[in-house]
Design a protein around this motif. Structure first.
Motif, PDB file in Angstrom:
ATOM      1  N   GLU A 830       8.784  -1.675  10.478  1.00 22.79           N
ATOM      2  CA  GLU A 830       9.114  -1.262   9.118  1.00 22.79           C
ATOM      3  C   GLU A 830      10.343  -0.355   9.121  1.00 22.79           C
ATOM      4  O   GLU A 830      10.569   0.406  10.059  1.00 22.79           O
ATOM      5  CB  GLU A 830       7.909  -0.539   8.519  1.00 22.79           C
ATOM      6  N   ASN A 831      11.196  -0.512   8.108  1.00 23.46           N
ATOM      7  CA  ASN A 831      12.406   0.300   7.893  1.00 23.46           C
ATOM      8  C   ASN A 831      13.587  -0.163   8.743  1.00 23.46           C
ATOM      9  O   ASN A 831      14.651   0.438   8.680  1.00 23.46           O
ATOM     10  CB  ASN A 831      12.134   1.790   8.147  1.00 23.46           C
ATOM     11  N   GLU A 832      13.430  -1.218   9.575  1.00 23.12           N
ATOM     12  CA  GLU A 832      14.563  -1.768  10.315  1.00 23.12           C
ATOM     13  C   GLU A 832      15.225  -2.885   9.512  1.00 23.12           C
ATOM     14  O   GLU A 832      14.761  -3.254   8.439  1.00 23.12           O
ATOM     15  CB  GLU A 832      14.096  -2.298  11.677  1.00 23.12           C
ATOM     16  N   TRP A 833      16.353  -3.459  10.071  1.00 21.94           N
ATOM     17  CA  TRP A 833      17.108  -4.543   9.411  1.00 21.94           C
ATOM     18  C   TRP A 833      16.855  -5.841  10.150  1.00 21.94           C
ATOM     19  O   TRP A 833      16.612  -5.845  11.366  1.00 21.94           O
ATOM     20  CB  TRP A 833      18.612  -4.266   9.418  1.00 21.94           C
ATOM     21  N   VAL A 834      16.973  -6.926   9.462  1.00 22.57           N
ATOM     22  CA  VAL A 834      16.871  -8.257  10.087  1.00 22.57           C
ATOM     23  C   VAL A 834      17.935  -9.170   9.462  1.00 22.57           C
ATOM     24  O   VAL A 834      18.249  -9.044   8.277  1.00 22.57           O
ATOM     25  CB  VAL A 834      15.454  -8.850   9.900  1.00 22.57           C
ATOM     26  N   THR A 835      18.512 -10.038  10.307  1.00 24.04           N
ATOM     27  CA  THR A 835      19.522 -11.003   9.852  1.00 24.04           C
ATOM     28  C   THR A 835      19.001 -12.405  10.094  1.00 24.04           C
ATOM     29  O   THR A 835      18.653 -12.769  11.229  1.00 24.04           O
ATOM     30  CB  THR A 835      20.849 -10.811  10.600  1.00 24.04           C
ATOM     31  N   LEU A 836      18.918 -13.201   9.037  1.00 23.23           N
ATOM     32  CA  LEU A 836      18.442 -14.589   9.102  1.00 23.23           C
ATOM     33  C   LEU A 836      19.649 -15.509   9.073  1.00 23.23           C
ATOM     34  O   LEU A 836      20.569 -15.321   8.277  1.00 23.23           O
ATOM     35  CB  LEU A 836      17.503 -14.887   7.936  1.00 23.23           C
ATOM     36  N   GLU A 837      19.622 -16.527   9.946  1.00 22.35           N
ATOM     37  CA  GLU A 837      20.786 -17.413  10.142  1.00 22.35           C
ATOM     38  C   GLU A 837      20.518 -18.778   9.535  1.00 22.35           C
ATOM     39  O   GLU A 837      19.430 -19.357   9.681  1.00 22.35           O
ATOM     40  CB  GLU A 837      21.080 -17.567  11.635  1.00 22.35           C
ATOM     41  N   VAL A1067       2.309   8.964   6.757  1.00 24.18           N
ATOM     42  CA  VAL A1067       3.743   8.689   6.995  1.00 24.18           C
ATOM     43  C   VAL A1067       4.310   8.019   5.757  1.00 24.18           C
ATOM     44  O   VAL A1067       3.567   7.371   4.999  1.00 24.18           O
ATOM     45  CB  VAL A1067       3.949   7.786   8.230  1.00 24.18           C
ATOM     46  N   PRO A1068       5.656   8.126   5.531  1.00 21.39           N
ATOM     47  CA  PRO A1068       6.265   7.479   4.356  1.00 21.39           C
ATOM     48  C   PRO A1068       6.681   6.043   4.701  1.00 21.39           C
ATOM     49  O   PRO A1068       7.116   5.742   5.803  1.00 21.39           O
ATOM     50  CB  PRO A1068       7.481   8.360   4.071  1.00 21.39           C
ATOM     51  N   ASP A1069       6.550   5.132   3.728  1.00 23.77           N
ATOM     52  CA  ASP A1069       7.082   3.777   3.910  1.00 23.77           C
ATOM     53  C   ASP A1069       8.560   3.773   3.511  1.00 23.77           C
ATOM     54  O   ASP A1069       9.106   4.799   3.090  1.00 23.77           O
ATOM     55  CB  ASP A1069       6.263   2.764   3.098  1.00 23.77           C
ATOM     56  N   PRO A1070       9.319   2.611   3.688  1.00 22.03           N
ATOM     57  CA  PRO A1070      10.754   2.598   3.362  1.00 22.03           C
ATOM     58  C   PRO A1070      11.080   2.987   1.927  1.00 22.03           C
ATOM     59  O   PRO A1070      12.183   3.412   1.641  1.00 22.03           O
ATOM     60  CB  PRO A1070      11.157   1.148   3.659  1.00 22.03           C
ATOM     61  N   TRP A1074       3.976   7.704   0.514  1.00 22.06           N
ATOM     62  CA  TRP A1074       3.191   8.149   1.656  1.00 22.06           C
ATOM     63  C   TRP A1074       1.881   7.389   1.712  1.00 22.06           C
ATOM     64  O   TRP A1074       1.245   7.118   0.681  1.00 22.06           O
ATOM     65  CB  TRP A1074       2.895   9.651   1.551  1.00 22.06           C
ATOM     66  N   TYR A1075       1.503   6.993   2.950  1.00 19.50           N
ATOM     67  CA  TYR A1075       0.241   6.299   3.138  1.00 19.50           C
ATOM     68  C   TYR A1075      -0.401   6.817   4.425  1.00 19.50           C
ATOM     69  O   TYR A1075       0.275   7.308   5.321  1.00 19.50           O
ATOM     70  CB  TYR A1075       0.434   4.784   3.204  1.00 19.50           C
ATOM     71  N   LYS A1076      -1.750   6.673   4.448  1.00 10.62           N
ATOM     72  CA  LYS A1076      -2.495   7.160   5.618  1.00 10.62           C
ATOM     73  C   LYS A1076      -2.388   6.140   6.737  1.00 10.62           C
ATOM     74  O   LYS A1076      -2.768   4.979   6.557  1.00 10.62           O
ATOM     75  CB  LYS A1076      -3.952   7.425   5.246  1.00 10.62           C
ATOM     76  N   LEU A1077      -1.894   6.575   7.890  1.00  5.80           N
ATOM     77  CA  LEU A1077      -1.699   5.682   9.030  1.00  5.80           C
ATOM     78  C   LEU A1077      -2.905   5.706   9.963  1.00  5.80           C
ATOM     79  O   LEU A1077      -3.330   4.652  10.449  1.00  5.80           O
ATOM     80  CB  LEU A1077      -0.438   6.100   9.807  1.00  5.80           C
ATOM     81  N   ASP A1078      -3.517   6.911  10.194  1.00  4.75           N
ATOM     82  CA  ASP A1078      -4.606   6.999  11.168  1.00  4.75           C
ATOM     83  C   ASP A1078      -5.471   8.222  10.835  1.00  4.75           C
ATOM     84  O   ASP A1078      -5.051   9.110  10.056  1.00  4.75           O
ATOM     85  CB  ASP A1078      -4.039   7.119  12.583  1.00  4.75           C
ATOM     86  N   GLU A1079      -6.640   8.248  11.441  1.00  2.00           N
ATOM     87  CA  GLU A1079      -7.585   9.348  11.213  1.00  2.00           C
ATOM     88  C   GLU A1079      -8.337   9.608  12.508  1.00  2.00           C
ATOM     89  O   GLU A1079      -8.768   8.668  13.183  1.00  2.00           O
ATOM     90  CB  GLU A1079      -8.565   8.997  10.082  1.00  2.00           C
TER      91      GLU A1079
END
Length: 1175
Positions: A830-837, A1067-1070, A1074-1079
């Motif tokens: 999450e939050n990274e870039w991707v290039t489709l060809e 943690v925050p999404d892009p 904020w959402y709960k990731l773990d407990e």
């Protein structure tokens, strides 16, 4: 006039005499000795045919002087007779070709039977036999009677002693001959050196190394008898050490006046050793190494090892390959020889004296020609009583060879030409390309050379390294007229062009490329040469020159035209200058007269005899050849008769002068004028044409024959469609060349797309339909009408014919659109870039336009959703998915190269997961300039999975025990050991595990116990209300980013229990949500509240050792005691049979005791004994 004819006849006869073949052989008789090697030359001249002539040798033996015995031939391996076959095969007898018309007969080991008359024969290559074809000479083989003897001995001498050696020479030859004698000295591995000789003319001559000593009288050669000679050497020196032998040769004079050494022999050697004195000289020659490269320096050191060197005089000479470089006299002044003096003046070479015993030769920059043997010779100069110096002992060390390697070139040369065979007069064009290895800082010089059929090499033109052209000696004049041109079209690429080629230009052309590099002194140095070539043959213009007159219509009708063709062979190009004259003999006449001449420069000259022909006759020269056509229109009886053509072949020289090479006269043609008969024929051939729309449809209508050259044609063009019964008229051209469009052209809009053409000869009509459409598919044909002008000058239709059909199929362009079908699986955080060809690998046309549309299939969605589209006009259209979400701002679409489209999605979210694909449409332009979609294709699927970061939250789970006094305080620490992200935030809750029934915010676990929340601090630092039992008694602290603490004040009895903390990682999404990731939950903390009233109990419970001593250890001891008592009692009552108790009731059997104690240490342990079963 008669005198002139006689002179011409005499010249012809004289020329014939001088043109006859002549064969010459070496003059005899020749006397040669047995076992010697003989050569006999033979030449042929004034011959015809090729330059390479063949030679055959035969012998006439004295025993059979009339019988020819064949020896050897250059053309027939089976020519030798049996007695010579083995000697020829082994190479003992062979013929050496000196030139094409000159050869040598070799017999390497003469035998007595080789005496005889030798005949040299040359097989004819002439058109007729004329001259001499063979010549003879006589060879006499005599015994070898020369004898040379000398006593083989070894002599030990002392320096300055004298030496005498004798040699006996005798011969028994009957013929008049002379003898020469020579004495030689030879050291171990050095070539023999001549000491002194007596020539065949009785001239005494000393060798170069002994000439000075001979002049001073130290060397003598005396005859002491008829056959005995004596060598005397006075004042021996250490350099005289070696082997001495004498060599004699027997000479005979040949008929041509030259002397020839028939045999040469040497005697046994005398080995002479010269012992030195204290005045001995030793010389050493030293250098650093033996192999150098061009441009490197080298230093030679000549070292003298003598005694009293300062009081003695020496001269030093330096030699290179036995040639003198420089010399030092006693005055130590160097004198250099020839070119070495020039090199010394330029600072390239230096000769110096370092000390009395060391002399130096230094070459600063070696050349390629400096490879060889170097040496220094030291000669002692002895001072006589008169004060003059004479040469004493001379010594030199062994030769010191060095090798100078060239600067190698790595270039390769490729030569191309316009044609391997050309016609005389055509241009020769050659290309010379340097392919590899050329260094830009270097320069090239190029020389074009011609190697002719006689293997003679001549320079054509040279381009030196400075770019200056130098024509070869044989090409200066032609070059001055611009006939020879050489150019450098680019670095490393050169051309040679020879205009107006001659027969002498035939041969092998070589391009020699030399690479030059600049040395440190600024001079240019050659580092290598490469060459390549190409052979060119030139066909003579007059070879096979012939003229033929033909006519396709020997009989013609009135008012028709007829053509007379003057065919010239071979088929010359149009640039070859040929003049053609048509001559005419009317019917009933016996004289020919010139009718018309087509001159060599393209002009037309008419004769004066028949002026009426000029208005009705046309002469035409073919564009592709020198054939001349004579066309006569409106034939009548006047044109009937015999025709003949005369052709003359010319060559224009490079100096603008003309040379007539040959002339030929054709056969006779008789033309008869007949009544007209129709001959109209139209080509019936069928053909099929399949083409892509927007191309041109070529339609041809060929009139194969016509009645008269004056015929006019009306051509009607039709098309037949499958749904039509008859053809539909497209276009009509009348015999007066008037155009009329048909109904089909009017209805289908063809008028703007039709193009009609007629060939110059009039027999070929072409209709072209431009910008073909699919609707133009059909069967096309033409209808031809032939029209003639009658004697009344009125036109009439003579005949009509229909041509064969042309089936035309117009189709759309082939679908060649292809898109890369590779399937990909991508997993992105999450939050990274991707290039489709999206890659278009092929397309139907390079002029087509493409539109690209991207789709995505998302999980749980029934249909694909459009993301973005790039139209063929290069405009962006966003889909509904990109419009309603924030995806539009995160999309980037680009095309870095034709056919490659890249879609980049920035700041990926989990919602971006899905299966992506692109759809490509190809659009073409139809003939009406309207765009239409020709094809579409889908790419391979790309599965994109966007993952959230991996959870790495870890909380300390180690259990802990706390004992707290009542009204005291205790700390509940919550340490976080690791986190998933640097941006994480935490929500922390403290809970206590209680039994059921207790009030407050509680949750139950699987054992039925309740967890009650004391306090919760959210990730956003918002505190929950405090639980009622602890309200006002809790203090929250964040000691660090990873350590949280809750302090409980004024602890009471109800505060005891098991505590823990629960940590939530957010943690925050892009998009910043904020959402709960773990407990994670920490280990339990057991808290015990100590009552201040029961101090003994608290002390006991707080001390583990005391606790076990008081409450645990007594019970097992007490149990063992009870069991022992019962066993003793049981044995004491053993006499009772039934083991009954009081009143007949069985005894109670005490089984194992059970110990119960409070795990919380709040109550004392209780011992209870449970009754067992009744037996």
């Amino acid at each position: 006039m008669r005198c002139l004819l006689l002179e011409l006849t005499s010249l012809l006869l004289l020329g014939s005499i001088f043109a006859q073949r002549q064969v010459a052989v070496q003059e005899g008789p020749l006397y040669r000795t047995e076992n010697s090697h003989i050569t006999i030359w033979c030449n042929v001249s004034d011959y015809q045919g090729p330059s390479e002539q063949n030679f055959q040798w035969s012998i006439y033996l004295p025993s059979l002087p009339e019988r020819e015995v064949q020896i050897v031939s250059t053309m027939d391996p089976s020519f030798p007779y049996a007695i010579y076959t083995q000697r020829v095969r082994s190479g003992e007898i062979y013929v050496e070709k000196i030139q094409g018309d000159s050869a040598l007969l070799h017999i390497t080991e003469l035998q007595d039977r080789d005496t005889g008359v030798y005949e040299c024969h040359t097989p004819t290559t002439d058109e007729r036999y004329f001259g001499s074809y063979s010549a003879k000479m006589k060879l006499i083989v005599i015994p070898d009677s020369l004898r040379v003897t000398s006593e083989a001995q070894t002599l030990n001498k002392v320096q300055h002693d004298s030496l005498e050696i004798k040699c006996a020479v005798s011969k028994a030859t009957m013929q008049h001959s002379h003898v020469s004698i020579a004495w030689y000295q030879k050291k171990a591995d050095e070539p023999a050196v001549e000491v002194i000789s007596l020539s065949r003319d009785f001239v005494l001559h000393a060798g170069s190394e002994y000439s000075q000593r001979h002049a001073s009288g130290d060397i003598r050669l005396d005859k002491v008898g008829e056959t005995l000679s004596k060598l005397t050497i006075y004042n021996l020196q250490s350099s005289d050490e070696g082997e001495f032998y004498c060599e004699a040769a027997e000479w005979i004079q040949d008929p041509d006046g030259t002397w020839y050494a028939m045999t040469r022999k040497r005697s046994e050697g005398t080995m002479v050793y010269v012992e030195g004195t204290d005045m001995d000289i030793n010389v050493r020659l030293e250098t650093e190494k033996r192999t150098y490269t061009v441009g490197e320096p080298v230093e030679f050191r000549c070292i003298l090892e003598v005694q009293n060197v300062a009081k003695r005089y020496f001269s030093i000479s330096w030699a290179f390959n036995s040639s003198l470089i420089a010399s030092f006299g006693a005055n130590a002044v160097p004198v250099l020889n020839n070119e070495f003096a020039q090199r010394e003046a330029l600072g390239q070479l230096k000769v110096s004296k370092e000390s009395d015993s060391v002399y130096i030769l230094k070459i600063y920059q070696l050349r390629l020609e400096d490879s060889g043997k170097y040496n220094c010779r030291v000669t002692e100069r002895l001072k006589t009583s008169t004060g003059e110096f004479i040469d004493g002992e001379s010594k030199r060390p062994k030769n010191t060879p060095i090798t100078v390697l060239p600067l190698k070139t790595n270039i390769s040369v490729e030569v191309t030409n316009n044609a391997p065979s050309v016609l005389e007069g055509e241009s020769l064009r050659f290309g010379c390309n340097v392919r590899t290895g050329f260094r830009p800082q270097n320069r090239l010089s190029v020389t074009w050379q011609l190697v002719d059929k006689q293997n003679r090499r001549s320079d054509i033109v040279q381009l030196d390294r400075d770019g200056t052209l130098h024509p070869g000696p044989s090409y200066i004049e032609r070059s001055s007229y611009g006939e020879i041109q050489m150019e450098q079209i680019r670095p490393g690429s050169f051309t040679l062009e020879i205009f107006s080629s001659l027969k002498a230009d035939e041969g092998h052309y070589e391009c020699r490329v030399t690479e030059w590099t600049r040395r440190l002194d600024g001079e240019w140095q050659m580092i290598g040469e490469r060459h390549n070539g190409s052979a060119v043959s030139i066909n003579a213009l007059d070879a096979g020159f012939a003229v033929t007159a033909i006519s396709r219509t020997p009989g013609v009708t009135y008012n028709e035209s007829f053509d007379l063709q003057c065919i010239i062979k071979p088929h010359y190009p149009s640039w070859v200058p040929v003049s053609v004259t048509w001559r005419f003999q009317p019917a009933g006449s016996t004289e020919f007269h010139d009718l018309v001449t087509f001159t060599r420069d393209g002009g037309v000259q008419w004769g004066d005899k028949y002026s009426g022909f000029r208005t009705r006759t046309a002469i035409e020269k073919a564009e592709s050849s020198n054939n001349v056509r004579l066309s006569i229109s409106r034939a009548s009886d006047t044109e009937a008769g015999k025709y003949q053509c005369v052709a003359e072949l010319w060559r224009k020289n490079y100096n603008s002068s003309w040379t007539r090479l040959a002339d030929r006269t054709s056969n006779l043609l008789e033309i008869r004028v007949l009544r007209p008969v129709t001959k109209l024929q139209v080509s019936k051939s069928k053909r099929s044409v399949t083409l892509v729309e927007n191309r041109a449809i070529p339609l041809n209508c060929s009139v194969k024959s016509q009645t008269s050259p004056d015929s006019h044609f009306a051509v009607l063009w039709y098309v037949h469609k499958p749904a039509d019964t008859d053809g539909r008229l497209i276009l009509k051209t009348t015999h007066n060349s008037v155009f009329e469009y048909g109904t089909y052209a009017e209805g289908e809009g063809l008028k703007g797309r039709l193009q009609f053409e007629r060939s110059l000869s009039g027999g070929l009509f072409s209709l072209t339909v431009q910008r073909a459409q699919v609707s133009d598919t059909g069967s096309y044909y033409c209808h031809v009408e032939e029209w003639l002008l009658n004697p009344n000058h009125a036109w009439y239709k003579l005949a009509e014919e229909v041509s064969g059909r042309t089936e035309v199929t117009v189709k759309l362009p082939d679908n060649l659109l292809e898109v890369n079908q590779t399937t990909k699986n991508l997993t992105i955080l999450e939050n990274e870039w991707v290039t489709l060809e999206c890659l278009v690998t092929s397309r139907s046309s390079h002029t087509s336009h493409l539109s690209v549309e991207w789709y995505v299939w998302k999980p749980g969605r029934p249909e694909k959703e459009e993301i973005v589209k790039l139209s063929r006009q290069a405009t962006f259209l966003y889909g509904e998915l990109a419009t309603v979400s924030d995806l539009k701002s995160r999309l980037r679409l680009e095309s870095p190269s034709p056919g490659l489209y890249l879609l980049t999605i920035q700041n990926l979210t989990v919602q971006d997961s899905g299966i992506y694909s692109c759809r490509v449409e190809e659009w073409l332009l139809d003939p009406t300039n309207t765009w239409y979609r020709r094809a579409e294709s889908l790419s391979g699927l790309t599965t994109l999975v966007v993952k959230q970061p991996d959870a790495s939250l870890q909380v300390d789970t180690t259990p802990a025990n706390l004992t707290v006094p009542e009204q005291g305080q205790f700390h509940l620490d919550c340490p976080i050991l690791s986190v998933s992200s640097q941006e994480s935030r935490f929500a922390v809750s403290w809970v206590i595990l209680k039994a059921r029934g207790r009030g407050g915010r509680a949750s139950r676990n699987k054992d039925g116990e309740e967890k009650e929340v004391l306090l919760r601090v959210g990730w956003d630092a918002i505190f929950s209300p405090e639980a009622s039992p602890w309200e006002g008694r809790m203090r929250f602290q964040r000691l660090s980013a990873m350590l949280y603490r809750l302090t409980v004040l004024r602890a009471g009895a109800t505060d005891g229990g098991n505590y823990s903390c629960r940590v939530e990682e957010w943690v925050p999404d892009p998009r910043g949500v904020w959402y709960k990731l773990d407990e994670e939950e920490s280990g339990p903390i057991s808290v015990y509240i100590q009552d201040t009233g029961s101090s003994l109990q608290s002390v006991t419970c707080s001390n583990d050792a005391l606790f076990y001593f008081v409450f645990f250890y007594p019970f097992p001891i007490f149990g063992i005691l009870i069991i022992t008592i019962l066993l003793v009692r049981f044995k004491s009552r053993n006499s009772s049979k039934n083991s009954e108790g009081k009143n007949g009731v069985p005894l109670l059997w005490i089984k194992e005791p059970h110990l119960n104690y409070s795990p919380t240490c709040l109550e004392p342990p209780v011992l209870s004994i449970h009754p067992g079963t009744i037996d």
